[in-house]
Design a protein around this motif. Structure first.
Motif, mmCIF file in Angstrom:
data_model
loop_
_atom_site.group_PDB
_atom_site.id
_atom_site.type_symbol
_atom_site.label_atom_id
_atom_site.label_comp_id
_atom_site.label_asym_id
_atom_site.label_seq_id
_atom_site.Cartn_x
_atom_site.Cartn_y
_atom_site.Cartn_z
ATOM 1 N N ASP A 69 -6.528 9.000 -9.800
ATOM 2 C CA ASP A 69 -7.982 9.074 -9.956
ATOM 3 C C ASP A 69 -8.766 8.369 -8.858
ATOM 4 O OD1 ASP A 69 -7.812 10.602 -12.261
ATOM 5 O OD2 ASP A 69 -7.783 8.851 -13.577
ATOM 6 N N GLY A 70 -8.162 7.399 -8.196
ATOM 7 C CA GLY A 70 -8.853 6.634 -7.171
ATOM 8 C C GLY A 70 -8.810 7.295 -5.811
ATOM 9 N N LYS A 71 -9.418 6.606 -4.855
ATOM 10 C CA LYS A 71 -9.423 7.060 -3.461
ATOM 11 C C LYS A 71 -8.112 6.664 -2.805
ATOM 12 C CE LYS A 71 -12.156 6.882 0.749
ATOM 13 N NZ LYS A 71 -13.354 6.344 1.369
ATOM 14 N N LEU A 131 -3.775 15.458 -4.492
ATOM 15 C CA LEU A 131 -3.384 14.420 -5.459
ATOM 16 C C LEU A 131 -4.370 13.257 -5.507
ATOM 17 C CD1 LEU A 131 0.433 14.331 -4.708
ATOM 18 C CD2 LEU A 131 -0.692 15.305 -6.722
ATOM 19 N N ALA A 132 -5.330 13.248 -4.608
ATOM 20 C CA ALA A 132 -6.291 12.142 -4.523
ATOM 21 C C ALA A 132 -7.573 12.524 -5.250
ATOM 22 C CB ALA A 132 -6.578 11.813 -3.056
ATOM 23 N N GLY A 133 -7.640 12.208 -6.536
ATOM 24 C CA GLY A 133 -8.789 12.572 -7.351
ATOM 25 C C GLY A 133 -10.092 11.956 -6.867
ATOM 26 N N LEU A 193 -5.564 -0.950 9.319
ATOM 27 C CA LEU A 193 -5.262 -1.456 7.983
ATOM 28 C C LEU A 193 -6.144 -2.655 7.640
ATOM 29 C CD1 LEU A 193 -3.589 -1.487 5.395
ATOM 30 C CD2 LEU A 193 -1.825 -2.761 6.631
ATOM 31 N N LEU A 194 -6.302 -3.573 8.580
ATOM 32 C CA LEU A 194 -7.177 -4.730 8.351
ATOM 33 C C LEU A 194 -8.621 -4.308 8.088
ATOM 34 C CD1 LEU A 194 -5.807 -7.288 10.967
ATOM 35 C CD2 LEU A 194 -5.751 -7.493 8.465
ATOM 36 N N SER A 195 -9.090 -3.317 8.816
ATOM 37 C CA SER A 195 -10.442 -2.803 8.614
ATOM 38 C C SER A 195 -10.606 -2.211 7.213
ATOM 39 C CB SER A 195 -10.760 -1.752 9.676
ATOM 40 O OG SER A 195 -12.007 -1.158 9.432
ATOM 41 N N CYS A 196 -9.630 -1.451 6.773
ATOM 42 C CA CYS A 196 -9.672 -0.866 5.428
ATOM 43 C C CYS A 196 -9.637 -1.943 4.348
ATOM 44 C CB CYS A 196 -8.493 0.091 5.228
ATOM 45 S SG CYS A 196 -8.617 1.617 6.188
#
Length: 85
Positions: free
Chosen positions: A22-24, A47-49, A77-80
């Motif tokens: 359900d998440g991003k 698959l990414a609701g 990755l750090l930015s995310c």
């Protein structure tokens, strides 16, 4: 050892039925693989609701965890992670 990993992955794929999350989803994808595997990204998208955010990393799937590519992966990755907090 590589044969064992391939066998393990094969068994995992055979016995797993994916469900919609359900998440991003944030996907870090090797740019060398992206051009040839856009259908795989679409599979993740299905698959990414909550939607999907794709970050391309230079190199191939196996290269992105090695220098010089891992630096780009770490930066994105750090930015995310910073945005998630």
């Amino acid at each position: 050892m590589l044969k064992d990993i391939k066998e393990f992955n094969s068994l995992a794929v055979r016995d797993y039925t994916p469900k919609v999350y359900d998440g991003k989803v944030t996907l870090f994808w090797a740019s060398a693989d992206l051009r040839t595997s856009i259908d795989l990204v679409e599979g993740w998208r299905a698959l990414a609701g909550g939607g999907i955010e794709v970050h391309e990393i230079p190199g191939s799937h196996l290269d992105i965890i090695k220098e010089p590519y891992v630096g780009e992966l770490a930066k994105k990755l750090l930015s995310c992670l910073a945005r998630a907090h």
